[in-house]
Design an enzyme around this catalytic site. Structure first.
Site, short mmCIF file in Angstrom:
data_model
loop_
_atom_site.label_atom_id
_atom_site.label_comp_id
_atom_site.label_asym_id
_atom_site.label_seq_id
_atom_site.Cartn_x
_atom_site.Cartn_y
_atom_site.Cartn_z
CB CYS A 58 -1.09 -0.06 1.14
SG CYS A 58 -0.29 0.00 2.72
CG HIS A 106 -4.27 -0.25 4.05
ND1 HIS A 106 -3.48 -0.94 3.12
CD2 HIS A 106 -5.34 0.04 3.51
CE1 HIS A 106 -4.18 -1.09 2.21
NE2 HIS A 106 -5.18 -0.44 2.09
CG HIS A 155 -6.66 0.04 -1.16
ND1 HIS A 155 -6.91 -0.99 -0.06
CD2 HIS A 155 -8.01 0.13 -1.71
CE1 HIS A 155 -7.96 -1.48 -0.26
NE2 HIS A 155 -8.60 -1.03 -0.94
#
Length: 183
Positions: free
Chosen positions: A82, A134, A146
């Protein structure tokens, strides 16, 4: 007699065609604009409203990466995580060099609530953790791009999973502040 019927049909068809062409003139003008076509395409493919697709470079970049597998520590089309995906977007689309780790990237932003998010802002999550784990790039209409464990994709902040773990949004601070920028 047949000539008169054919002539009448020809006149009716030509007048219909002229009326139809005139009414579609404005529609055709919009369709001939390549940016408008691209906006419509990315809007449909990524599930984002057409008026939210103002940065075509962003959508083209994301589209080229969709489906790339997830790989922790990866930063290529063979596998990416990510933060590397977010870093690549900011490098290639926004010409901004950001840090490599989601927690470090958060140190570079002005925190925002969900209702303040704009296209290109960042979204941060604390997934089963007390710290940020994240990051993704906000697209509009509650959608964000993402690299998830299912690969690079577009997800919705309203999905129960992401809604549960959403921490904050963020907008990159002035890149002129070099102390945040990775050398």
């Amino acid at each position: 007699m047949i000539k008169k019927i054919l002539f009448s049909i020809l006149i009716v068809l030509s007048s219909y065609t002229a009326t139809f062409a005139q009414s579609n003139k404005t529609k055709e003008a919009k369709l001939e604009d390549p940016d408008n076509l691209a906006s419509q395409y990315f809007s449909q493919v990524m599930g984002v409203a057409v008026d939210a697709t103002s940065n075509l470079k962003l959508y083209k970049f994301i589209y080229e990466w969709i489906g790339t597998p997830y790989r922790y520590g990866g930063n290529t089309k063979k596998g990416i995580d990510c933060s590397a995906f977010t870093k690549a977007i900011y490098d290639k689309v926004f010409n901004t060099n950001i840090l490599r780790n989601s927690r470090d990237i958060f140190s570079m932003v002005d925190p925002l609530s969900r209702d303040e998010l704009k296209e290109g802002d960042l979204v941060f999550f604390k997934i089963k953790s007390r710290s940020i784990s994240h990051v993704g790039v906000y697209l509009g209409d509650n959608r964000f791009a993402h690299a998830s464990v299912k690969g690079v994709r577009i997800s919705n902040l309203n999905e129960p999973y992401y809604s549960r773990y959403f921490y904050k949004g963020g907008r990159i601070l002035d890149p002129a502040n070099k102390e945040f920028i990775e050398e």
